[in-house]
Enzyme design. Structure first.
Site, mmCIF file in Angstrom:
data_model
loop_
_atom_site.group_PDB
_atom_site.id
_atom_site.type_symbol
_atom_site.label_atom_id
_atom_site.label_comp_id
_atom_site.label_asym_id
_atom_site.label_seq_id
_atom_site.Cartn_x
_atom_site.Cartn_y
_atom_site.Cartn_z
ATOM 1 N N LEU A 71 -90.710 62.488 95.768
ATOM 2 C CA LEU A 71 -89.305 62.883 95.796
ATOM 3 C C LEU A 71 -89.254 64.344 95.380
ATOM 4 C CD1 LEU A 71 -87.331 59.968 94.061
ATOM 5 C CD2 LEU A 71 -87.417 60.486 96.505
ATOM 6 N N ASP A 72 -88.400 65.125 96.029
ATOM 7 C CA ASP A 72 -88.215 66.501 95.602
ATOM 8 C C ASP A 72 -87.796 66.528 94.141
ATOM 9 O OD1 ASP A 72 -88.724 67.339 98.155
ATOM 10 O OD2 ASP A 72 -86.612 67.588 98.702
ATOM 11 N N ARG A 73 -88.161 67.591 93.459
ATOM 12 C CA ARG A 73 -87.822 67.705 92.041
ATOM 13 C C ARG A 73 -86.333 67.470 91.762
ATOM 14 N NH1 ARG A 73 -89.539 72.593 87.858
ATOM 15 N NH2 ARG A 73 -88.627 71.637 86.009
ATOM 16 N N HIS A 179 -87.950 67.941 102.899
ATOM 17 C CA HIS A 179 -86.545 68.320 102.784
ATOM 18 C C HIS A 179 -85.726 67.834 103.978
ATOM 19 C CE1 HIS A 179 -87.694 71.971 100.019
ATOM 20 N NE2 HIS A 179 -87.945 70.789 99.460
#
Length: 258
Positions: A71-73, A179
């Site tokens: 998961l993106d930060r 993204h």
């Protein structure tokens, strides 16, 4: 199989995380509700970071864990780990075949409708993390289904708009590009609130000042897959974080629950 969340605490990007919220665990797999702002593991992208989900979970359980996906930060939600390399391999094969299904919630700018976006995305290469990769990035298939759950209009002028309009969206990515959801919603001209890379700066500033929002309003709410050992259909839900829910209530979206 579903397990009740163990912790219900307010976590923000600026607060240290003392204990991870485990939303699923058996002898083969464990999943957490990752807070926004927490990296999955050590990264050259942020040498100053001191907390990482993989290491924290390892310390919390007292055993090694193997991340299955990312998961993106700034994104919160379901993050799955295996408890052995064999199970990690089996789960990774499922993800490679796009067998698991994912569902996210997002608050976006404007009044967005329902649909499916089939819009290839060019590979995003980072100057540091991908410095050894071929820089000839190519376009890859990217498909996202989206559904509007609620819309709200606030009496505030933002940029060239006379009022502030928002849509609470349910997003279901069919592919897993970097993204992808953030870029797809930006392509639809409905960027996710709090997205500093692909979003609307004026809308982000408004959400920070008027809605007291300090995060990307994107949450991985559900992950469904076939258990690699038991072969049972497994659904893991991650409750909406308190900071996200608070922003929705401030907007007037007060009947929403995961």
């Amino acid at each position: 199989m579903r397990i009740i969340s163990q912790i219900d605490t307010l976590l923000t990007q600026d607060e240290p995380v003392s204990l991870l919220d485990i939303v699923y665990q058996d002898e083969y797999l464990v999943a957490i509700n990752k807070p926004s702002g927490l990296l999955v593991h050590r990264s050259w992208l942020d040498k100053g970071a001191t907390q990482f989900a993989m290491q924290m979970l390892r310390d919390q359980l007292g055993q090694y864990v193997y991340p299955i996906h990312r998961l993106d930060r700034p994104t919160s939600g379901v993050l799955l780990f295996a408890l052995s390399s064999d199970v990690a391999r089996l789960m990774s094969e499922q993800f490679a075949e796009r067998a698991p299904t994912k569902m996210y919630y997002a608050l976006v700018r404007g009044w967005c409708g329902d649909g499916e976006l089939d819009y290839p995305l060019k590979e995003e290469l980072d100057k540091i993390a991908d410095k050894h990769a071929s820089q000839a990035a190519t376009f890859k298939e990217a498909v996202t289904q989206y559904q509007c759950l609620q819309q709200v209009e606030l009496p505030f002028a933002v940029g060239r708009y006379a009022t502030a309009r928002f849509s609470l969206m349910q997003l279901m990515p069919k592919t897993g590009r970097k993204h992808q959801l953030r870029r797809h919603l930006a392509h639809l001209r409905h960027p996710i609130i709090g997205d500093t890379s692909h979003g609307d700066g004026k809308q982000n500033a408004f959400s920070k000042q008027q809605l007291n929002n300090h995060r990307l309003l994107l949450h991985a709410a559900q992950l469904a897959f076939t258990h690699p050992i038991t072969q049972h259909a497994t659904v893991i839900d991650a409750p909406l974080p308190a900071d996200f829910e608070r922003v929705l209530k401030t907007c007037g979206i007060d009947r929403f629950s995961v």
